[in-house]
Motif scaffolding. Structure first.
Motif, PDB file in Angstrom:
ATOM      1  N   ILE A  93       0.825  -1.204   0.000  1.00 55.70           N
ATOM      2  CA  ILE A  93       0.000   0.000   0.000  1.00 55.70           C
ATOM      3  C   ILE A  93       0.862   1.258   0.000  1.00 55.70           C
ATOM      4  CG2 ILE A  93      -1.587   1.366   1.431  1.00 55.70           C
ATOM      5  CD1 ILE A  93      -3.041  -1.225   2.088  1.00 55.70           C
ATOM      6  N   TYR A  94       1.936   1.248   0.778  1.00 53.76           N
ATOM      7  CA  TYR A  94       2.786   2.439   0.817  1.00 53.76           C
ATOM      8  C   TYR A  94       3.582   2.621  -0.463  1.00 53.76           C
ATOM      9  CZ  TYR A  94       1.721   4.326   5.346  1.00 53.76           C
ATOM     10  OH  TYR A  94       1.069   4.947   6.368  1.00 53.76           O
ATOM     11  N   LYS A  95       3.940   1.530  -1.121  1.00 53.43           N
ATOM     12  CA  LYS A  95       4.629   1.646  -2.405  1.00 53.43           C
ATOM     13  C   LYS A  95       3.723   2.359  -3.411  1.00 53.43           C
ATOM     14  CE  LYS A  95       7.160  -1.782  -3.696  1.00 53.43           C
ATOM     15  NZ  LYS A  95       7.589  -3.126  -4.186  1.00 53.43           N
ATOM     16  N   LEU A  96       2.446   1.987  -3.393  1.00 55.35           N
ATOM     17  CA  LEU A  96       1.481   2.636  -4.283  1.00 55.35           C
ATOM     18  C   LEU A  96       1.281   4.098  -3.894  1.00 55.35           C
ATOM     19  CD1 LEU A  96      -1.131  -0.252  -4.469  1.00 55.35           C
ATOM     20  CD2 LEU A  96       0.222   0.611  -6.374  1.00 55.35           C
ATOM     21  N   ARG A  97       1.134   4.350  -2.611  1.00 57.56           N
ATOM     22  CA  ARG A  97       0.888   5.716  -2.153  1.00 57.56           C
ATOM     23  C   ARG A  97       2.050   6.653  -2.471  1.00 57.56           C
ATOM     24  NH1 ARG A  97      -1.197   7.963   3.182  1.00 57.56           N
ATOM     25  NH2 ARG A  97      -1.009   9.750   1.812  1.00 57.56           N
ATOM     26  N   LYS A  98       3.268   6.183  -2.316  1.00 60.98           N
ATOM     27  CA  LYS A  98       4.432   7.027  -2.598  1.00 60.98           C
ATOM     28  C   LYS A  98       4.402   7.524  -4.038  1.00 60.98           C
ATOM     29  CE  LYS A  98       7.159   4.430   0.708  1.00 60.98           C
ATOM     30  NZ  LYS A  98       8.108   3.307   0.855  1.00 60.98           N
ATOM     31  N   ASN A  99       4.117   6.599  -4.944  1.00 59.37           N
ATOM     32  CA  ASN A  99       4.094   6.965  -6.356  1.00 59.37           C
ATOM     33  C   ASN A  99       2.876   7.803  -6.725  1.00 59.37           C
ATOM     34  OD1 ASN A  99       6.464   5.520  -7.792  1.00 59.37           O
ATOM     35  ND2 ASN A  99       5.636   3.957  -6.459  1.00 59.37           N
ATOM     36  N   LEU A 100       1.722   7.456  -6.177  1.00 55.67           N
ATOM     37  CA  LEU A 100       0.505   8.189  -6.520  1.00 55.67           C
ATOM     38  C   LEU A 100       0.469   9.572  -5.880  1.00 55.67           C
ATOM     39  CD1 LEU A 100      -2.103   5.282  -6.264  1.00 55.67           C
ATOM     40  CD2 LEU A 100      -1.185   6.332  -8.335  1.00 55.67           C
ATOM     41  N   ASN A 147      -4.299  16.983   2.322  1.00 55.56           N
ATOM     42  CA  ASN A 147      -4.132  15.961   1.283  1.00 55.56           C
ATOM     43  C   ASN A 147      -5.244  16.019   0.244  1.00 55.56           C
ATOM     44  OD1 ASN A 147      -1.757  14.798   2.321  1.00 55.56           O
ATOM     45  ND2 ASN A 147      -2.915  13.569   3.777  1.00 55.56           N
ATOM     46  N   GLU A 148      -6.473  16.197   0.706  1.00 55.99           N
ATOM     47  CA  GLU A 148      -7.602  16.250  -0.227  1.00 55.99           C
ATOM     48  C   GLU A 148      -7.462  17.424  -1.195  1.00 55.99           C
ATOM     49  OE1 GLU A 148     -10.226  14.296  -0.847  1.00 55.99           O
ATOM     50  OE2 GLU A 148      -9.398  12.818   0.533  1.00 55.99           O
ATOM     51  N   LYS A 149      -6.917  18.523  -0.694  1.00 58.26           N
ATOM     52  CA  LYS A 149      -6.758  19.700  -1.559  1.00 58.26           C
ATOM     53  C   LYS A 149      -5.685  19.462  -2.619  1.00 58.26           C
ATOM     54  CE  LYS A 149      -6.258  24.719  -1.548  1.00 58.26           C
ATOM     55  NZ  LYS A 149      -7.469  24.876  -2.401  1.00 58.26           N
ATOM     56  N   VAL A 150      -4.625  18.760  -2.251  1.00 58.89           N
ATOM     57  CA  VAL A 150      -3.598  18.423  -3.239  1.00 58.89           C
ATOM     58  C   VAL A 150      -4.202  17.547  -4.334  1.00 58.89           C
ATOM     59  CG1 VAL A 150      -1.432  17.202  -3.655  1.00 58.89           C
ATOM     60  CG2 VAL A 150      -1.670  18.621  -1.613  1.00 58.89           C
ATOM     61  N   TYR A 151      -4.980  16.535  -3.922  1.00 61.65           N
ATOM     62  CA  TYR A 151      -5.609  15.646  -4.902  1.00 61.65           C
ATOM     63  C   TYR A 151      -6.557  16.427  -5.810  1.00 61.65           C
ATOM     64  CZ  TYR A 151      -4.071  12.161  -1.458  1.00 61.65           C
ATOM     65  OH  TYR A 151      -3.328  11.409  -0.586  1.00 61.65           O
ATOM     66  N   GLU A 155      -6.320  17.814 -10.506  1.00 65.87           N
ATOM     67  CA  GLU A 155      -7.311  17.758 -11.580  1.00 65.87           C
ATOM     68  C   GLU A 155      -7.290  16.410 -12.294  1.00 65.87           C
ATOM     69  OE1 GLU A 155      -7.407  21.140 -14.150  1.00 65.87           O
ATOM     70  OE2 GLU A 155      -7.258  22.592 -12.491  1.00 65.87           O
ATOM     71  N   MET A 156      -7.100  15.371 -11.486  1.00 64.29           N
ATOM     72  CA  MET A 156      -7.127  13.995 -11.988  1.00 64.29           C
ATOM     73  C   MET A 156      -8.113  13.197 -11.126  1.00 64.29           C
ATOM     74  SD  MET A 156      -3.045  13.314 -12.663  1.00 64.29           S
ATOM     75  CE  MET A 156      -3.318  11.798 -13.581  1.00 64.29           C
ATOM     76  N   PRO A 157      -9.395  13.248 -11.436  1.00 63.97           N
ATOM     77  CA  PRO A 157     -10.405  12.601 -10.596  1.00 63.97           C
ATOM     78  C   PRO A 157     -10.200  11.100 -10.418  1.00 63.97           C
ATOM     79  CG  PRO A 157     -11.324  13.302 -12.713  1.00 63.97           C
ATOM     80  CD  PRO A 157      -9.988  13.946 -12.580  1.00 63.97           C
ATOM     81  N   ARG A 158      -9.690  10.433 -11.442  1.00 62.78           N
ATOM     82  CA  ARG A 158      -9.461   8.988 -11.303  1.00 62.78           C
ATOM     83  C   ARG A 158      -8.331   8.709 -10.318  1.00 62.78           C
ATOM     84  NH1 ARG A 158     -10.741  10.015 -16.469  1.00 62.78           N
ATOM     85  NH2 ARG A 158     -12.492   8.867 -17.409  1.00 62.78           N
ATOM     86  N   LEU A 159      -7.294   9.553 -10.369  1.00 59.91           N
ATOM     87  CA  LEU A 159      -6.186   9.412  -9.423  1.00 59.91           C
ATOM     88  C   LEU A 159      -6.686   9.630  -8.003  1.00 59.91           C
ATOM     89  CD1 LEU A 159      -3.184   9.160  -8.714  1.00 59.91           C
ATOM     90  CD2 LEU A 159      -2.940  11.586  -9.181  1.00 59.91           C
ATOM     91  N   LYS A 160      -7.507  10.637  -7.827  1.00 54.65           N
ATOM     92  CA  LYS A 160      -8.059  10.916  -6.500  1.00 54.65           C
ATOM     93  C   LYS A 160      -8.862   9.726  -6.000  1.00 54.65           C
ATOM     94  CE  LYS A 160     -11.166  14.006  -3.974  1.00 54.65           C
ATOM     95  NZ  LYS A 160     -12.101  15.145  -4.064  1.00 54.65           N
ATOM     96  N   ALA A 161      -9.635   9.096  -6.882  1.00 55.24           N
ATOM     97  CA  ALA A 161     -10.459   7.951  -6.490  1.00 55.24           C
ATOM     98  C   ALA A 161      -9.587   6.769  -6.075  1.00 55.24           C
ATOM     99  CB  ALA A 161     -11.372   7.546  -7.649  1.00 55.24           C
ATOM    100  N   ILE A 162      -8.495   6.545  -6.806  1.00 60.50           N
ATOM    101  CA  ILE A 162      -7.591   5.439  -6.486  1.00 60.50           C
ATOM    102  C   ILE A 162      -6.929   5.671  -5.135  1.00 60.50           C
ATOM    103  CG2 ILE A 162      -5.447   4.279  -7.152  1.00 60.50           C
ATOM    104  CD1 ILE A 162      -6.239   4.883 -10.083  1.00 60.50           C
ATOM    105  N   ILE A 163      -6.456   6.897  -4.901  1.00 63.02           N
ATOM    106  CA  ILE A 163      -5.802   7.215  -3.630  1.00 63.02           C
ATOM    107  C   ILE A 163      -6.797   7.105  -2.480  1.00 63.02           C
ATOM    108  CG2 ILE A 163      -4.640   9.011  -2.293  1.00 63.02           C
ATOM    109  CD1 ILE A 163      -3.415  10.027  -4.905  1.00 63.02           C
ATOM    110  N   SER A 164      -8.027   7.549  -2.719  1.00 62.01           N
ATOM    111  CA  SER A 164      -9.060   7.455  -1.677  1.00 62.01           C
ATOM    112  C   SER A 164      -9.311   6.008  -1.292  1.00 62.01           C
ATOM    113  CB  SER A 164     -10.361   8.104  -2.160  1.00 62.01           C
ATOM    114  OG  SER A 164     -10.188   9.493  -2.356  1.00 62.01           O
ATOM    115  N   GLU A 165      -9.298   5.127  -2.289  1.00 64.99           N
ATOM    116  CA  GLU A 165      -9.474   3.695  -2.029  1.00 64.99           C
ATOM    117  C   GLU A 165      -8.343   3.160  -1.158  1.00 64.99           C
ATOM    118  OE1 GLU A 165     -11.328  -0.198  -2.759  1.00 64.99           O
ATOM    119  OE2 GLU A 165     -12.015   1.872  -2.959  1.00 64.99           O
ATOM    120  N   LEU A 166      -7.114   3.565  -1.461  1.00 66.96           N
ATOM    121  CA  LEU A 166      -5.976   3.129  -0.659  1.00 66.96           C
ATOM    122  C   LEU A 166      -6.072   3.655   0.762  1.00 66.96           C
ATOM    123  CD1 LEU A 166      -2.963   3.573  -3.108  1.00 66.96           C
ATOM    124  CD2 LEU A 166      -3.947   1.428  -2.296  1.00 66.96           C
TER     125      LEU A 166
END
Length: 239
Positions: A93-100, A147-151, A155-166
């Motif tokens: 999970i952290y490997k994904l979060r670091k990159n995202l 964090n939410e403001k950065v997401y 302006e990448m809603p799909r990225l925000k959704a993926i990070i929210s899931e994590l």
């Protein structure tokens, strides 16, 4: 299971317009992530379907998805069991979060204005005031706002959704206390430095800082997880 099955049922919104299978799956998933269903507990399909007053098919389908999510596992002669959190889970999970998170910050830089940066500094100033007044819960909530403001600014809603899931999955790490004032102090300092680097357009330094920021959190969780297995108290993690 009788002790908390009513709480599980409350998470399953059968009035939702989405499919019954999806409603049951989302309800069970939330129950596991929020810790309502304890680690090691067996999911009794027959009892759950009876109490929900539905057929066993949606319960069985939900279970299948939970196995795919690696939240539960099938153990011969025991059935479907809620999985323990492993070190590998944390690392993945952290490997994904670091990159995202790095991608979100870099993309946000492309869209942020001077006014946006001032708004971020205001958020950080308000967060610091809360921390100085020992309002730790409110301080942690402001980190989420940051964090939410950065997401949002990425302006990448799909990225925000993926990070929210994590971030939802990170709720399973409830063994980790977020109430340590020193951890809050460090996070506040690093968040402020992130905004300074974003404003200066220093991408490489920004990515390095984000990885360092999340590496510390990952290390803290892994040590606390290992100590929990040994029955020890959570240690203070030095940088």
């Amino acid at each position: 299971m009788d002790d908390y099955i009513d709480d599980i049922i409350k998470q399953v919104d059968l009035s939702n317009p989405r499919s019954l299978n999806e409603s049951v799956y989302q309800g069970f998933k939330k129950s596991i992530i929020d810790g309502i269903i304890p680690v090691g507990e067996r999911l009794n399909e027959k009892e759950l379907s009876r109490r929900l007053n539905i057929s066993r098919t949606p319960v069985r389908e939900a279970t299948k998805h939970l196995i795919e999510d690696k939240l539960v596992e099938y153990i011969p002669k025991r059935g479907v069991i809620v999985k323990k959190i492993s070190k590998d889970d944390v690392i993945e999970i952290y490997k994904l979060r670091k990159n995202l998170d790095s991608l979100a910050a870099i993309e946000a830089m492309k869209h942020m204005t001077a006014s946006d940066y001032q708004e971020f500094y205001k958020i950080l100033d308000d967060t610091e005031k809360l921390w100085l007044n020992d309002k730790i819960d409110e301080t942690i909530q402001m980190f989420k706002v940051f964090n939410e403001k950065v997401y949002l600014k990425s302006e990448m809603p799909r990225l925000k959704a993926i990070i929210s899931e994590l971030r939802e999955y990170l709720k399973r790490f409830r063994i980790i206390s977020l109430q340590d004032p020193e951890r809050c102090k460090r996070a506040l300092f690093e968040h402020r430095k992130m905004i300074i680097l974003m404003e200066k357009g220093q991408k490489e330094n920004l990515v390095e800082l984000i990885h360092k920021h999340l590496n510390f959190s990952e290390k803290h969780i892994i040590i606390a997880l290992e100590n929990q297995m040994k029955g020890l108290k959570q240690p203070h993690v030095k940088s």
